[in-house]
Design an enzyme around this catalytic site. Structure first.
Site, mmCIF file in Angstrom:
data_model
loop_
_atom_site.group_PDB
_atom_site.id
_atom_site.type_symbol
_atom_site.label_atom_id
_atom_site.label_comp_id
_atom_site.label_asym_id
_atom_site.label_seq_id
_atom_site.Cartn_x
_atom_site.Cartn_y
_atom_site.Cartn_z
ATOM 1 N N CYS A 273 -1.254 0.706 7.419
ATOM 2 C CA CYS A 273 -2.680 0.384 7.577
ATOM 3 C C CYS A 273 -3.072 -0.850 6.765
ATOM 4 O O CYS A 273 -3.170 -1.954 7.304
ATOM 5 C CB CYS A 273 -3.564 1.569 7.177
ATOM 6 S SG CYS A 273 -3.361 3.024 8.224
ATOM 7 N N ARG A 274 -3.294 -0.677 5.467
ATOM 8 C CA ARG A 274 -3.883 -1.753 4.667
ATOM 9 C C ARG A 274 -2.963 -2.954 4.477
ATOM 10 O O ARG A 274 -3.376 -4.102 4.692
ATOM 11 C CB ARG A 274 -4.333 -1.218 3.299
ATOM 12 C CG ARG A 274 -5.473 -0.246 3.397
ATOM 13 C CD ARG A 274 -5.644 0.533 2.118
ATOM 14 N NE ARG A 274 -4.527 1.450 1.898
ATOM 15 C CZ ARG A 274 -4.376 2.202 0.818
ATOM 16 N NH1 ARG A 274 -5.256 2.122 -0.165
ATOM 17 N NH2 ARG A 274 -3.357 3.022 0.705
ATOM 18 N N SER A 275 -1.721 -2.719 4.041
ATOM 19 C CA SER A 275 -0.882 -3.883 3.716
ATOM 20 C C SER A 275 -0.408 -4.677 4.937
ATOM 21 O O SER A 275 -0.361 -5.912 4.865
ATOM 22 C CB SER A 275 0.287 -3.512 2.780
ATOM 23 O OG SER A 275 1.161 -2.589 3.361
ATOM 24 N N ASN B 56 2.312 1.496 4.337
ATOM 25 C CA ASN B 56 2.654 0.231 5.002
ATOM 26 C C ASN B 56 2.438 0.306 6.516
ATOM 27 O O ASN B 56 3.165 -0.292 7.292
ATOM 28 C CB ASN B 56 4.095 -0.209 4.665
ATOM 29 C CG ASN B 56 4.444 -1.642 5.074
ATOM 30 O OD1 ASN B 56 5.572 -1.922 5.444
ATOM 31 N ND2 ASN B 56 3.510 -2.554 5.006
ATOM 32 N N ASP C 136 -8.320 3.638 1.369
ATOM 33 C CA ASP C 136 -7.334 4.095 2.344
ATOM 34 C C ASP C 136 -8.077 4.613 3.584
ATOM 35 O O ASP C 136 -8.812 5.592 3.489
ATOM 36 C CB ASP C 136 -6.514 5.210 1.684
ATOM 37 C CG ASP C 136 -5.435 5.759 2.595
ATOM 38 O OD1 ASP C 136 -5.411 5.382 3.786
ATOM 39 O OD2 ASP C 136 -4.622 6.558 2.109
ATOM 40 N N CYS D 279 0.869 -1.186 0.000
ATOM 41 C CA CYS D 279 0.000 0.000 0.000
ATOM 42 C C CYS D 279 0.898 1.225 0.000
ATOM 43 O O CYS D 279 2.072 1.134 -0.368
ATOM 44 C CB CYS D 279 -0.975 -0.024 1.180
ATOM 45 S SG CYS D 279 -0.198 0.007 2.815
HETATM 46 P P1 4NP Z 1 -1.782 2.780 4.146
HETATM 47 O O1 4NP Z 1 -2.442 4.098 4.752
HETATM 48 O O2 4NP Z 1 -1.271 3.145 2.771
HETATM 49 O O3 4NP Z 1 -2.925 1.836 4.086
HETATM 50 O O4 4NP Z 1 -0.687 2.378 5.106
HETATM 51 C C1 4NP Z 1 -1.785 5.337 4.795
HETATM 52 C C2 4NP Z 1 -0.869 5.573 5.786
HETATM 53 C C3 4NP Z 1 -0.245 6.817 5.866
HETATM 54 C C4 4NP Z 1 -0.533 7.780 4.934
HETATM 55 C C5 4NP Z 1 -1.454 7.535 3.930
HETATM 56 C C6 4NP Z 1 -2.073 6.307 3.861
HETATM 57 N N1 4NP Z 1 0.092 9.054 5.029
HETATM 58 O O5 4NP Z 1 -0.227 9.925 4.199
HETATM 59 O O6 4NP Z 1 0.964 9.248 5.890
#
Ligand code: 4NP
Length: 166
Positions: free
Chosen positions: A13-15, A11, A131, A8
C-alpha cells in the site's frame, strides 16, 4: 546515483505508492539519471504480490502506474541505498533493528534513515503515513495526498542537499 528506498509493513500500500509518486516527480524533473528509488516491506506477508488493488486504483486516478511487486527489506538494502524512508514509527523501529543486524554482518554503510511524514508540510502533530489497509477507500486517497506533498518536499531536500552540493 542517489538511491532511495521507501519502507512500510506490507509493501503493498504505502511504500509502493511512495515509490510511484516519487518516481513520477523525478521523471517530471528529468532527474532519473541521478535519483533512483525502490520500495520494500518489513514483513514478507505479501512478498511477490502486486500492490493492493485499491492502492493501484487510487494511483491510476492520479496518472501513476504501480508496477512494483512486494518484497521484504533485507540487510543488503543497507549497503545499496543512501536513504531509507519509513512510513511510520513502528516500521522505523524494525528498520533500525535490522540495521544493527546488517552492521553485525559486516555492512558498515549507514544510509540516512528518515520518516516520510517529516517531509509533509501539513503533517501537524502526525508522524506517520496512516496504514490504509483495513480502512475505506478515502484512506487510500488520503495516503496519496500525504505522499504527494511529502515526495515533493523530499525531492526538493535531495536536490538541495545532494545535487546542488555535488
Ligand atoms: P502497507 O499496508 O504496510 O502500507 O503495505 C499493509 C498491508 C498489509 C497488511 C498491513 C498493512 N497486512 O496486515 O497484511
Amino acid at each position: 546515483m542517489i538511491n532511495v528506498l521507501f519502507v512500510c509493513l506490507g509493501n503493498i500500500c504505502r511504500s509502493p505508492m511512495a515509490e510511484g509518486v516519487f518516481q513520477h516527480l523525478v521523471k517530471e524533473r528529468g532527474l532519473q539519471d541521478q535519483i533512483s528509488c525502490d520500495s520494500a516491506g518489513t514483513s514478507g506477508f505479501h512478498a511477490g504480490e502486486e500492490a493492493d488493488e485499491r492502492m493501484r486504483a487510487t494511483a491510476t486516478a492520479h496518472d501513476i502506474t504501480l508496477t512494483h511487486r512486494s518484497r521484504k527489506l533485507v540487510i543488503e538494502d543497507y549497503a545499496a541505498f543512501d536513504y531509507i524512508l519509513s512510513m511510520d514509527d513502528a516500521n522505523l523501529d524494525i528498520i533500525l533493528a535490522l540495521q544493527k543486524k546488517a552492521a553485525q554482518a559486516g555492512i558498515t554503510d549507514s544510509p540516512k534513515i528518515l520518516m516520510m511524514r517529516s517531509f509533509d508540510p501539513d503533517a501537524g502533530e502526525d508522524t506517520d503515513v496512516p496504514d490504509p489497509y483495513y480502512g475505506g477507500l478515502n484512506g487510500f486517497e488520503e495516503v496519496y495526498y500525504i505522499l504527494a506533498r511529502a515526495s515533493e518536499n523530499f525531492l526538493e531536500f535531495l536536490v538541495e542537499r545532494e545535487l546542488k552540493a555535488a
